[in-house]
Design a protein around this motif. Structure first.
Motif, PDB file in Angstrom:
ATOM      1  N   SER A 180       0.842  -1.188   0.000  1.00  0.00           N
ATOM      2  CA  SER A 180       0.000   0.000   0.000  1.00  0.00           C
ATOM      3  C   SER A 180       0.879   1.240   0.000  1.00  0.00           C
ATOM      4  O   SER A 180       2.007   1.220   0.518  1.00  0.00           O
ATOM      5  N   PHE A 214      -5.830  -7.965  -9.839  1.00  0.00           N
ATOM      6  CA  PHE A 214      -6.940  -7.589  -8.944  1.00  0.00           C
ATOM      7  C   PHE A 214      -6.574  -6.443  -8.027  1.00  0.00           C
ATOM      8  O   PHE A 214      -7.424  -5.609  -7.686  1.00  0.00           O
ATOM      9  N   TRP A 215      -5.322  -6.361  -7.626  1.00  0.00           N
ATOM     10  CA  TRP A 215      -4.922  -5.333  -6.662  1.00  0.00           C
ATOM     11  C   TRP A 215      -4.703  -3.964  -7.315  1.00  0.00           C
ATOM     12  O   TRP A 215      -4.559  -2.957  -6.603  1.00  0.00           O
ATOM     13  N   LEU A 219     -10.106   1.593  -7.034  1.00  0.00           N
ATOM     14  CA  LEU A 219     -10.198   1.337  -5.599  1.00  0.00           C
ATOM     15  C   LEU A 219     -11.495   0.654  -5.197  1.00  0.00           C
ATOM     16  O   LEU A 219     -11.498  -0.291  -4.401  1.00  0.00           O
ATOM     17  N   GLN A 221     -13.258  -1.348  -6.739  1.00  0.00           N
ATOM     18  CA  GLN A 221     -13.353  -2.725  -7.198  1.00  0.00           C
ATOM     19  C   GLN A 221     -12.367  -3.653  -6.490  1.00  0.00           C
ATOM     20  O   GLN A 221     -12.366  -4.860  -6.726  1.00  0.00           O
ATOM     21  N   ARG A 222     -11.532  -3.103  -5.648  1.00  0.00           N
ATOM     22  CA  ARG A 222     -10.565  -3.929  -4.924  1.00  0.00           C
ATOM     23  C   ARG A 222     -11.224  -4.598  -3.718  1.00  0.00           C
ATOM     24  O   ARG A 222     -12.265  -4.157  -3.252  1.00  0.00           O
ATOM     25  N   MET A 226      -8.211  -4.153   1.111  1.00  0.00           N
ATOM     26  CA  MET A 226      -7.412  -3.076   0.543  1.00  0.00           C
ATOM     27  C   MET A 226      -8.119  -1.730   0.670  1.00  0.00           C
ATOM     28  O   MET A 226      -7.475  -0.698   0.893  1.00  0.00           O
ATOM     29  N   GLN A 227      -9.432  -1.727   0.542  1.00  0.00           N
ATOM     30  CA  GLN A 227     -10.180  -0.471   0.589  1.00  0.00           C
ATOM     31  C   GLN A 227     -10.067   0.241   1.936  1.00  0.00           C
ATOM     32  O   GLN A 227     -10.159   1.469   2.005  1.00  0.00           O
TER      33      GLN A 227
END
Length: 338
Positions: A180, A214-215, A219, A221-222, A226-227
């Motif tokens: 991140s 995917f990552w 944002l 759609q993650r 992660m969000q």
């Protein structure tokens, strides 16, 4: 004599529990390779790879995607792949070679991993000439796409993509893949189950792809794990509460979802609700030290002596230093009581 024996035993225990040194991992490092690519603009890209069978080196697809060519380097020798298997969306690729002169690394499935288990990574950050070590512990294990994404605090940097995350028995437990932005940074590794599944898949004929890992999706759609990171880092408690609330609704058995929801409530000073959420996180996972420490903070504010006394042994067993701090909280509440 008893004192000397006890000291020796304590020293032996510390050695056995210590993270491996560079010397300890010299042989292991022989199976970590540098992946180099020829990019369309004429420059070169670099990443890392792990020898997982006599024929295959696992790496991240984003290291090699849309390049003009790829090879691996080890001990100043170069090796050209003869085939490729790719799952672009998962970001796992296997480079196929004539049998390599390197020992494959044994793999351990992510289902058996535990929070706070000590781990270490090996990779080639910033084009380092030899594999570099980084130490840490497992801080998160997230169900995703049929397996588990592993988050640790063993740091890695540019060039580490496709490197190895190991347990204390030198088993490969993940590919170091993405981190991140911001602080504190979160470091994520992909599960070895995806490597095993890819071994049974057909080969592809091109390095070209339009698929996005995917990552790296937008944002929203993650995955929720992660969000929550950016609002957590920014102390944006209302946004964190919204996202974590959606996460608990979709994955009510996720201790991490309840942990982040509890953090948001704590940040908003909604201590009664925060304690309820953090107790759910604790009930679901009694090895998540971060969740237990958050619960201890809120319980202390609430003067909830019973909760502090119930979680102190679990914290003490994993992190004695933090366990002692909780003991001090308990003592402070007892002294303040009439």
């Amino acid at each position: 004599m008893k004192s000397i024996l006890l000291t020796s035993l304590l020293l032996l225990t510390n050695v056995l529990n210590a993270q491996p040194s560079i010397v300890d991992t010299l042989e292991l490092g022989h199976s970590i390779v540098m992946v180099t690519t020829d990019l369309p603009d004429g420059s070169n890209g670099r990443g890392s790879g792990v020898v997982v069978s006599p024929e295959y080196v696992a790496t991240n697809c984003h290291v090699i995607a849309n390049s003009k060519g790829v090879n691996i380097a080890k001990f100043r020798d170069g090796y050209q792949p003869i085939g490729l298997k790719a799952n672009w969306k998962r970001d796992v690729c296997l480079l196929k070679f004539d049998p390599l002169p390197f020992k494959p690394i044994p793999m351990r499935d992510s289902q058996s991993l535990q929070y706070e288990e000590e781990v270490f990574s090996m990779s080639f950050p910033a084009g380092a000439p030899v594999p570099q070590l980084s130490y840490g512990a497992i801080k998160g294990i997230y169900p995703f796409d049929g397996s588990l994404i592993v988050r640790s605090n063993a740091s890695f940097y540019m060039g580490s993509s496709g490197g190895a995350l190991f347990d204390q028995h030198y088993n490969l437990i993940g590919l170091t893949t993405f981190k991140s932005p911001g602080q504190p940074a979160f470091y994520y590794s992909l599960p070895v189950e995806w490597i095993k599944e890819l071994m049974a898949a057909p080969e592809t004929t091109s390095l070209k792809t339009n698929d996005v890992p995917f990552w790296a999706l937008p944002l929203e759609q993650r995955p929720y794990f992660m969000q929550v990171v950016i609002p957590y880092q920014n102390a944006d408690w209302r946004d964190l509460k919204t996202i974590a609330g959606q996460w608990t609704g979709q994955e009510p058995a996720s201790a991490d979802a309840w942990y982040f929801l509890g953090l948001a409530e704590e940040g908003l000073q909604h201590y009664v609700q925060a304690e309820q959420d953090l107790k759910k996180a604790y009930d679901l996972n009694q090895r998540d030290v971060d969740a237990m420490l958050a619960l201890s903070r809120v319980a202390f504010v609430q003067k909830d002596l019973a909760t502090l006394e119930s979680i102190q042994p679990a914290i003490q067993a994993i992190d004695p230093e933090q366990g002692e701090k909780v003991t001090q909280q308990i003592q402070a509440l007892k002294q303040a009581s009439p």
